[in-house]
Design a protein around this motif. Structure first.
Motif, mmCIF file in Angstrom:
data_model
loop_
_atom_site.group_PDB
_atom_site.id
_atom_site.type_symbol
_atom_site.label_atom_id
_atom_site.label_comp_id
_atom_site.label_asym_id
_atom_site.label_seq_id
_atom_site.Cartn_x
_atom_site.Cartn_y
_atom_site.Cartn_z
ATOM 1 N N TYR A 18 0.875 -1.175 0.000
ATOM 2 C CA TYR A 18 0.000 0.000 0.000
ATOM 3 C C TYR A 18 0.917 1.232 0.000
ATOM 4 O O TYR A 18 1.583 1.518 0.999
ATOM 5 C CB TYR A 18 -0.908 0.000 1.235
ATOM 6 C CG TYR A 18 -1.850 -1.169 1.301
ATOM 7 C CD1 TYR A 18 -3.187 -1.034 0.941
ATOM 8 C CD2 TYR A 18 -1.408 -2.421 1.717
ATOM 9 C CE1 TYR A 18 -4.060 -2.108 0.997
ATOM 10 C CE2 TYR A 18 -2.268 -3.512 1.774
ATOM 11 C CZ TYR A 18 -3.588 -3.341 1.421
ATOM 12 O OH TYR A 18 -4.443 -4.418 1.479
ATOM 13 N N LYS A 19 0.946 1.952 -1.115
ATOM 14 C CA LYS A 19 1.932 3.014 -1.321
ATOM 15 C C LYS A 19 1.381 4.395 -0.993
ATOM 16 O O LYS A 19 0.237 4.725 -1.291
ATOM 17 C CB LYS A 19 2.394 3.016 -2.781
ATOM 18 C CG LYS A 19 3.186 1.786 -3.193
ATOM 19 C CD LYS A 19 4.595 1.817 -2.651
ATOM 20 C CE LYS A 19 5.399 2.940 -3.260
ATOM 21 N NZ LYS A 19 6.775 2.968 -2.717
ATOM 22 N N THR A 20 2.256 5.206 -0.367
ATOM 23 C CA THR A 20 2.058 6.649 -0.257
ATOM 24 C C THR A 20 3.401 7.294 -0.589
ATOM 25 O O THR A 20 4.419 6.607 -0.666
ATOM 26 C CB THR A 20 1.627 7.073 1.166
ATOM 27 O OG1 THR A 20 2.788 7.133 2.001
ATOM 28 C CG2 THR A 20 0.626 6.105 1.762
ATOM 29 N N PRO A 21 3.453 8.592 -0.750
ATOM 30 C CA PRO A 21 4.747 9.216 -1.024
ATOM 31 C C PRO A 21 5.730 9.120 0.145
ATOM 32 O O PRO A 21 6.919 9.325 -0.028
ATOM 33 C CB PRO A 21 4.391 10.683 -1.295
ATOM 34 C CG PRO A 21 2.961 10.659 -1.690
ATOM 35 C CD PRO A 21 2.350 9.558 -0.897
ATOM 36 N N TYR A 22 5.250 8.809 1.350
ATOM 37 C CA TYR A 22 6.116 8.869 2.521
ATOM 38 C C TYR A 22 6.238 7.532 3.260
ATOM 39 O O TYR A 22 7.301 7.209 3.783
ATOM 40 C CB TYR A 22 5.593 9.936 3.501
ATOM 41 C CG TYR A 22 5.230 11.220 2.812
ATOM 42 C CD1 TYR A 22 6.223 12.040 2.292
ATOM 43 C CD2 TYR A 22 3.907 11.605 2.648
ATOM 44 C CE1 TYR A 22 5.909 13.220 1.632
ATOM 45 C CE2 TYR A 22 3.576 12.782 1.994
ATOM 46 C CZ TYR A 22 4.579 13.582 1.489
ATOM 47 O OH TYR A 22 4.259 14.730 0.835
ATOM 48 N N VAL A 23 5.151 6.781 3.329
ATOM 49 C CA VAL A 23 5.116 5.542 4.105
ATOM 50 C C VAL A 23 4.419 4.476 3.283
ATOM 51 O O VAL A 23 3.526 4.766 2.487
ATOM 52 C CB VAL A 23 4.367 5.755 5.444
ATOM 53 C CG1 VAL A 23 4.336 4.477 6.251
ATOM 54 C CG2 VAL A 23 5.009 6.857 6.258
ATOM 55 N N SER A 24 4.840 3.224 3.458
ATOM 56 C CA SER A 24 4.191 2.111 2.765
ATOM 57 C C SER A 24 3.744 1.062 3.787
ATOM 58 O O SER A 24 4.354 0.903 4.842
ATOM 59 C CB SER A 24 5.141 1.462 1.758
ATOM 60 O OG SER A 24 5.482 2.372 0.739
ATOM 61 N N ILE A 25 2.654 0.379 3.440
ATOM 62 C CA ILE A 25 2.179 -0.727 4.269
ATOM 63 C C ILE A 25 2.470 -2.024 3.529
ATOM 64 O O ILE A 25 2.228 -2.134 2.328
ATOM 65 C CB ILE A 25 0.662 -0.622 4.541
ATOM 66 C CG1 ILE A 25 0.335 0.702 5.219
ATOM 67 C CG2 ILE A 25 0.179 -1.773 5.398
ATOM 68 C CD1 ILE A 25 -1.137 0.911 5.455
#
Length: 597
Positions: free
Chosen positions: A55-62
């Motif tokens: 699960y991608k974001t520009p700052y943190v991933s799950i």
């Protein structure tokens, strides 16, 4: 040889040691030395992360590694399964390091965009797909997908067998449309590609795909399955040509068929001789499906087992001509008669039948239900007529295991009398069958969409006397009696393994639910709702101060929401300092709270 090197020879011991570390700490361990890197990457990660969700974001991933077929095996909704999955949040730089190490061993990869901005519309893309050269299954969900990425994908992931684009966009953040901003020529280089899914969000007007693009995909690719959701297929005026590899196709859903493309679609049905699963979704009820169309399907698609008809208008004399049919779904259809229902339920050896927002015209005096029926779904405003029909049916539905009655009243007499082996029951209101439900000893799953008529006393009877495994409530209603819980409701042992409830019902009886969790350590309680309510300092403080939490809580992990840490620090008492608490700094559509005891 040192004792450490001797230890490294015992892979199972090393794996058990490192698996107690959080993923973030495991990633840091690979920098310690070559032996540690080998222990983590070769022993622990090699097999554990063959199925990977990111699960991608520009700052943190799950990161989660739950297998894709788990939801199907447990008969759990796939959206709910995302909440049940154990997720680990890591920062982007560590995530990139992790992905580089595991990429070669990953077979199934699902990528999700979890970035939502209220200031402006932004997108997230995945730039490292070329590292996953052994992929067999790849799914993009709400990501930005460019043609340059597709080019890399075609060159590096040439073993790919299944590809999905779910609600994705191009670089300009427009809907990803095959043949328009999705260059399908890159897909032709994937010689092992057998399953293709392209789905956009539901919108009006629907994005259009020219029929020549559809013909080209089916002719250039040897697909076993093609699914296009929420796209409108339009006739571009091209000549009708034969589908080159139509005999390879087993699952076909070409999206919404326009009235102009309908004659061409019927013509091409003869090319799909090995079809097993067919969806016909037309633009509106002006498209008529008559006996000739059904006979064409029966003659040309002799292996057809699953048929879904949406927005169609019927004029069919005999629905039973497709003798191979095992699964039938009718959605928003017209012209379906009582005789048709008799043919479907009495003459076809169906395993499942679904009737959604479809009226039954006429009256049935006598009906026999096929003994092969295992699943029945009814969601229509004409529920009284359907219930009466099933009440009057001859014989019993001995093999019916799943009944999803999603709208209106239902006569509890026929459920108990006609379905003696029912295992899964979805109903709107428990009041409808309260007089008979405690006699359903075979029931394993119960789902409700209303709490009207459900008191705490009756709920306790349900979970104590029935051998339920799963119970869920999807409602904004309150339980009868509010927070007035009888004393005998506490200290209950139950067979339940998971409970899904709205946050307000959990909060109003928090002590009861925590006591239930304490008495049944095998059970999971999942509550959902507005994040402002669920993450309010007052609620979390009362939850964490419960004796069960204070005595046994080891870790609290909150994945998927932006939380003001300073507010939490000032609101919670000093006992929180002894807990290992990890909060991910981003907002997510797929959230979960995990409490480890």
């Amino acid at each position: 040889m040192s004792s450490f090197h001797k230890l490294l020879k015992h892979k199972d011991i090393v794996e058990h040691i490192f698996q107690y570390l959080k993923l973030e700490d495991q990633i840091k361990c690979i920098y310690v030395g070559r032996s540690w890197r080998q222990a983590v990457t070769k022993f622990l990660w090699k097999n554990k992360f063959r199925y990977l969700n990111v699960y991608k974001t520009p700052y943190v991933s799950i990161i989660t590694n739950t297998r894709s077929d788990r939801a199907d095996l447990l008969n759990i909704n796939k959206k709910l399964q995302k909440l049940l999955d154990h997720k680990t949040a890591v920062k982007t730089d560590l995530c990139n390091t992790f992905l580089e190490e595991v990429a070669a061993n990953v077979r199934n990869l699902r990528l999700y965009s979890e970035y939502i901005s209220y200031q402006q519309k932004l997108g997230v893309s995945f730039q490292n797909v070329q590292l996953f050269h052994n992929l067999r299954y790849l799914s993009y969900n709400r990501l930005v997908v460019s043609n340059s990425q597709l080019r890399l994908l075609a060159l590096a992931c040439y073993h790919l067998q299944k590809l999905e684009f779910i609600e994705c966009t191009c670089e300009q953040l427009a809907v990803l449309v095959p043949g328009e901003n999705l260059d399908i020529r890159h897909l032709y280089k994937l010689q092992y590609l057998r399953e293709l899914v392209v789905q956009c969000e539901e919108m009006i007007p629907q994005p259009e795909i020219e029929c020549r693009i559809l013909h080209e995909m089916l002719s250039q690719l040897r697909l076993r399955s093609l699914v296009l959701n929420n796209f409108k297929i339009v006739d571009s005026g091209a000549d009708t040509v034969r589908i080159a590899h139509g005999d390879c196709v087993m699952v076909l859903n070409v999206g919404v068929i326009s009235l102009e493309f309908w004659p061409d679609f019927k013509h091409h049905l003869k090319d799909f001789s090995n079809l097993i699963d067919l969806t016909i979704n037309v633009l509106n009820c002006e498209t008529l499906i008559n006996s000739t169309v059904l006979e064409l399907v029966a003659y040309r698609c002799k292996k057809l087992q699953r048929l879904s008809l949406e927005n169609c208008d019927f004029f069919i004399e005999d629905f039973g001509v497709i003798k191979s049919l095992r699964h039938l779904a009718l959605v928003n259809c017209g012209g379906f008669t009582a005789d048709n229902l008799q043919q479907v339920l009495g003459e076809l050896p169906l395993i499942s039948f679904a009737l959604h927002h479809t009226r039954v015209l006429g009256t049935i005096i006598d009906i026999r239900i096929t003994p092969t029926l295992q699943e029945l779904q009814i969601n229509t405003i004409y529920f009284n007529e359907i219930s009466d029909i099933l009440q009057m049916s001859v014989g019993r539905m001995e093999n019916l295991l799943i009944l999803k009655w999603q709208n209106g009243d239902v006569n509890d007499d026929w459920i108990m009398d006609k379905c003696p082996h029912l295992q899964v029951l979805h109903i709107p209101n428990p009041q409808l069958i309260r007089h008979k439900i405690l006699q359903m000893t075979t029931l394993r799953e119960l789902a409700l969409t209303s709490c009207k008529g459900l008191s705490w006393r009756f709920f306790v009877l349900l979970i104590r006397n029935l051998s339920l495994k799963r119970f869920s409530m999807k409602t904004f209603d309150n339980m009868d009696g509010g927070s007035d819980i009888p004393q005998h409701a506490y200290n209950i042992c139950t067979s339940l393994e998971s409970i899904l409830i709205p946050h307000h019902i959990f909060k109003v009886a928090q002590d009861f639910w925590m006591d239930l969790l304490s008495m049944n350590r095998h059970m999971r309680i999942i509550f959902y709702g507005q994040y402002r309510d669920m993450f309010s300092p007052m609620f979390l403080r009362s939850l964490l101060k419960h004796p069960l939490m204070e005595q046994t809580l080891k870790q609290l992990r909150i994945c998927g929401f932006l939380i003001d840490i300073e507010d939490l620090k000032t609101s919670w008492d000093d006992t929180m300092q002894n807990l290992n608490m990890k909060i991910s700094h981003y907002r997510s559509r797929n959230f979960k709270i995990t409490i480890e005891l």
